[in-house]
Design an enzyme around this catalytic site. Sequence first.
Site, PDB file in Angstrom:
ATOM      1  CB  SER A  66      26.769  11.839  47.486  1.00  0.00           C
ATOM      2  OG  SER A  66      26.414  13.119  48.004  1.00  0.00           O
ATOM      3  CG  ASP A  78      29.315   7.570  47.675  1.00  0.00           C
ATOM      4  OD1 ASP A  78      29.497   6.360  47.482  1.00  0.00           O
ATOM      5  OD2 ASP A  78      28.947   8.050  48.774  1.00  0.00           O
ATOM      6  CG  HIS A  95      24.906   4.137  53.655  1.00  0.00           C
ATOM      7  ND1 HIS A  95      24.299   3.273  52.783  1.00  0.00           N
ATOM      8  CD2 HIS A  95      26.104   4.426  53.124  1.00  0.00           C
ATOM      9  CE1 HIS A  95      25.098   3.054  51.756  1.00  0.00           C
ATOM     10  NE2 HIS A  95      26.206   3.744  51.931  1.00  0.00           N
ATOM     11  N   GLY A  96      24.990   5.672  57.807  1.00  0.00           N
ATOM     12  CA  GLY A  96      24.478   6.495  58.892  1.00  0.00           C
ATOM     13  C   GLY A  96      25.072   6.165  60.253  1.00  0.00           C
ATOM     14  CG  HIS A 144      29.249   1.558  50.122  1.00  0.00           C
ATOM     15  ND1 HIS A 144      28.807   2.735  49.593  1.00  0.00           N
ATOM     16  CD2 HIS A 144      29.998   0.966  49.163  1.00  0.00           C
ATOM     17  CE1 HIS A 144      29.253   2.850  48.356  1.00  0.00           C
ATOM     18  NE2 HIS A 144      29.986   1.781  48.062  1.00  0.00           N
ATOM     19  N   GLY A 145      29.266   2.204  54.320  1.00  0.00           N
ATOM     20  CA  GLY A 145      28.747   2.271  55.690  1.00  0.00           C
ATOM     21  C   GLY A 145      29.788   1.931  56.738  1.00  0.00           C
ATOM     22  CB  SER A 180      30.905   6.083  59.908  1.00  0.00           C
ATOM     23  OG  SER A 180      31.249   7.082  58.972  1.00  0.00           O
ATOM     24  NE  ARG A 225      35.647  35.239  58.484  1.00  0.00           N
ATOM     25  CZ  ARG A 225      35.795  36.499  58.077  1.00  0.00           C
ATOM     26  NH1 ARG A 225      36.298  36.755  56.883  1.00  0.00           N
ATOM     27  NH2 ARG A 225      35.444  37.499  58.857  1.00  0.00           N
TER      28      ARG A 225
HETATM   29  P1  13P Z   1      28.832   5.947  56.570  1.00  0.00           P
HETATM   30  O1  13P Z   1      27.432   6.447  56.675  1.00  0.00           O
HETATM   31  O2  13P Z   1      29.074   4.797  57.479  1.00  0.00           O
HETATM   32  O3  13P Z   1      29.854   7.013  56.752  1.00  0.00           O
HETATM   33  O4  13P Z   1      29.022   5.368  55.078  1.00  0.00           O
HETATM   34  C1  13P Z   1      29.298   6.236  54.006  1.00  0.00           C
HETATM   35  C2  13P Z   1      29.183   5.586  52.688  1.00  0.00           C
HETATM   36  O5  13P Z   1      29.089   4.381  52.548  1.00  0.00           O
HETATM   37  C3  13P Z   1      29.218   6.468  51.518  1.00  0.00           C
HETATM   38  O6  13P Z   1      28.984   5.779  50.329  1.00  0.00           O
HETATM   39  O1  G3H Z   2      26.028   6.800  51.115  1.00  0.00           O
HETATM   40  C1  G3H Z   2      25.702   7.979  51.240  1.00  0.00           C
HETATM   41  C2  G3H Z   2      26.743   8.968  51.624  1.00  0.00           C
HETATM   42  O2  G3H Z   2      26.916   9.006  53.002  1.00  0.00           O
HETATM   43  C3  G3H Z   2      26.418  10.304  51.027  1.00  0.00           C
HETATM   44  O3  G3H Z   2      25.364  10.924  51.703  1.00  0.00           O
HETATM   45  O4  G3H Z   2      23.776  11.438  49.863  1.00  0.00           O
HETATM   46  O5  G3H Z   2      23.634  12.633  52.048  1.00  0.00           O
HETATM   47  O6  G3H Z   2      25.523  13.104  50.474  1.00  0.00           O
HETATM   48  P1  G3H Z   2      24.521  12.091  50.969  1.00  0.00           P
HETATM   49 ZN    ZN Z   3      27.619   4.150  50.515  1.00  0.00          ZN
END
Ligand code: 13P
Ligand code: G3H
Ligand code: ZN
Length: 316
Positions: free
Chosen positions: A48, A81, A179-180, A210-211, A213, A280
């Site tokens: 990203s 990304d 996301h999140g 996307h999103g 997780s 570590r």
């Molecule tokens: P999550 O926040 O669900 O992991 O999605 C990540 C994402 O879409 C990164 O582009």
């Molecule tokens: O979609 C966003 C990704 O989860 C990347 O997150 O911009 O905090 O690195 P970030």
């Molecule tokens: Zn995304």
Amino acid sequence: MIVTTGQLFKHAYGKYAVGAYNINNAEQAMGLFKGCITSQAPFIIQISKGARKYTDKRVLEAIIRAAGEIFPDAIFAVHLDHGDEQTCYECIDSGFFSSVMIDASHESFDQNVAITKRVVDKAHAKGISVEAELGMLGGVEEDIKVDEGHAMLTNPEEAKDFVAQTGCDSLACAIGTSHGAFKFKGKQSLHFDVLQKIKALLPGFPLVMHGSSSVPQDEVARINAAGGKIAGSMGVDPNEYLPAAQLGVTKVNIDTDGRLVWTRVHREYFRDNPGDFDFRPAGKIFIEEYAKFIASRNVLLGSANQLADLRKSLGK
Ligand code: 13P
Ligand code: G3H
Ligand code: ZN
């Protein structure tokens, strides 16, 4: 071996989805490569804008190159990304990225088309694949926050038009995810009806989710038991990855889950070793735990054990 997302999608389309994992540091890179080699899966490394700023983009590139040498059997794409136009050009010119995402989804349809088309022209001239986005996910994307009320599912007719006008290689569609770690309130499924309509209008065209997780609740419970305060989290049902793949989703983005693994490992380690201040030992545990997590996701995505066949189809 670095390949384009286009090459990965050609092999995966309709059968499985390729995991696209965000990385920010060496420990994540080592866990990611390790997990993909143990599960024999191709993968996409996503960087990203925020990750490029953390330490320095050259450090991240060097880490990925080194990991590629340490794990010579790995087959992966290096992908920007949620890029803006300028960052896409930087990555296209870097000679390192094999694909970029131009995210102009917050613009009007016509502006999104115009910006995406400019990026596609520059990227294709260098053999680089382009992911674009149409529709708006809820949650936080870099510095743009989209609240749930303003999230908009992708319109299938517009998606067809958009792809024809821009020539993009894959399309991120809004099908109910965000996301999140706080994706849904209550039980909610992906909008398979929207996906089905998009697939009917764009047969054979790679879609991106996307999103994605899954926000494992046992992970969150362990974080909270070790001092965390994460309430009301909810993710995508990971058993929906494969049905989505069969409807054309060839790239599934996972970032938040990796952050949860990191937080759980470090909270538990320092809770159990309060006198320790060497990072570590915890870092080592994280690499192993992240590798295990990645391998488990690749199984759910159907990308596990695809490496040998992919290599054959690439003629390598
Ligand atoms: P999550 O926040 O669900 O992991 O999605 C990540 C994402 O879409 C990164 O582009
Ligand atoms: O979609 C966003 C990704 O989860 C990347 O997150 O911009 O905090 O690195 P970030
Ligand atoms: Zn995304």
